[in-house]
Design a protein around this motif. Structure first.
Motif, PDB file in Angstrom:
ATOM      1  N   UNK A  50       0.856  -1.175   0.000  1.00  0.00           N
ATOM      2  CA  UNK A  50       0.000   0.000   0.000  1.00  0.00           C
ATOM      3  C   UNK A  50       0.900   1.236   0.000  1.00  0.00           C
ATOM      4  N   UNK A  51       0.530   2.202  -0.830  1.00  0.00           N
ATOM      5  CA  UNK A  51       1.352   3.406  -0.939  1.00  0.00           C
ATOM      6  C   UNK A  51       0.827   4.499  -0.017  1.00  0.00           C
ATOM      7  N   UNK A  58      -1.932  -6.574  -5.010  1.00  0.00           N
ATOM      8  CA  UNK A  58      -1.982  -7.899  -4.411  1.00  0.00           C
ATOM      9  C   UNK A  58      -1.394  -8.935  -5.349  1.00  0.00           C
ATOM     10  N   UNK A  59      -0.736  -9.918  -4.765  1.00  0.00           N
ATOM     11  CA  UNK A  59      -0.304 -11.074  -5.544  1.00  0.00           C
ATOM     12  C   UNK A  59      -1.515 -11.952  -5.842  1.00  0.00           C
ATOM     13  N   UNK A  67      -6.368  -8.638   2.748  1.00  0.00           N
ATOM     14  CA  UNK A  67      -6.665  -7.229   2.537  1.00  0.00           C
ATOM     15  C   UNK A  67      -5.662  -6.380   3.301  1.00  0.00           C
ATOM     16  N   UNK A  68      -5.050  -5.435   2.597  1.00  0.00           N
ATOM     17  CA  UNK A  68      -4.107  -4.536   3.231  1.00  0.00           C
ATOM     18  C   UNK A  68      -4.802  -3.207   3.524  1.00  0.00           C
ATOM     19  N   UNK A  78      -1.905  -2.839   8.234  1.00  0.00           N
ATOM     20  CA  UNK A  78      -2.477  -4.135   8.601  1.00  0.00           C
ATOM     21  C   UNK A  78      -2.558  -5.052   7.395  1.00  0.00           C
ATOM     22  N   UNK A  79      -2.497  -6.344   7.660  1.00  0.00           N
ATOM     23  CA  UNK A  79      -2.774  -7.338   6.633  1.00  0.00           C
ATOM     24  C   UNK A  79      -3.797  -8.302   7.214  1.00  0.00           C
ATOM     25  N   UNK A  80      -5.033  -8.157   6.776  1.00  0.00           N
ATOM     26  CA  UNK A  80      -6.100  -9.067   7.192  1.00  0.00           C
ATOM     27  C   UNK A  80      -6.059 -10.290   6.311  1.00  0.00           C
TER      28      UNK A  80
END
Length: 123
Positions: A50-51, A58-59, A67-68, A78-80
């Motif tokens: 995320x910028x 996303x890969x 979800x970032x 965060x990375x959900x």
């Protein structure tokens, strides 16, 4: 830039985890924060980023499951992670690239890395 990850752990397949990355020490208004992972015997894999302008990437391996997001007030990304699979087991790293306003999942472009947090998904 300093990065500290947390939130890893042991979870059953199909479960969820939320990883956190507290970031400090930025000197540039433009930056990208990325999440990567590395499993034993495998190369480091870019998952999402995320910028500073809220662009995300996303890969394919995690699209639709991970979800970032970013809380600028808390300097935290965060990375959900939902619908976890045993193949998601790895050491998860947070990383930062300053002076760039786009997105990238190319590991060698990133400058600073956290120490990682372990995610283990049991079958």
């Amino acid at each position: 830039v300093q990065l500290v990850e947390s939130g890893g752990g042991l979870v059953q397949a199909g479960g969820s985890l939320r990883l956190s990355c507290v970031v400090s020490g930025f000197t540039d208004h433009d930056y990208v924060i990325g999440w990567f992972r590395q499993a034993p015997g495998k190369e480091r894999e870019g998952l999402s980023c995320i910028s500073s302008t809220e662009k995300t990437e996303y890969a394919d391996s995690v699209k639709g499951r991970f979800t970032i997001s970013r809380d600028a007030a808390k300097n935290t990304v965060y990375l959900q992670m939902n619908s976890l699979k045993p193949e998601d087991t790895a050491l998860y790293y947070c990383t930062a690239l300053e002076g760039y306003s786009g997105t990238t999942l190319t590991a060698y472009l990133y400058d600073d890395w956290g120490k990682g947090t372990q995610v283990t998904v049991s079958s």
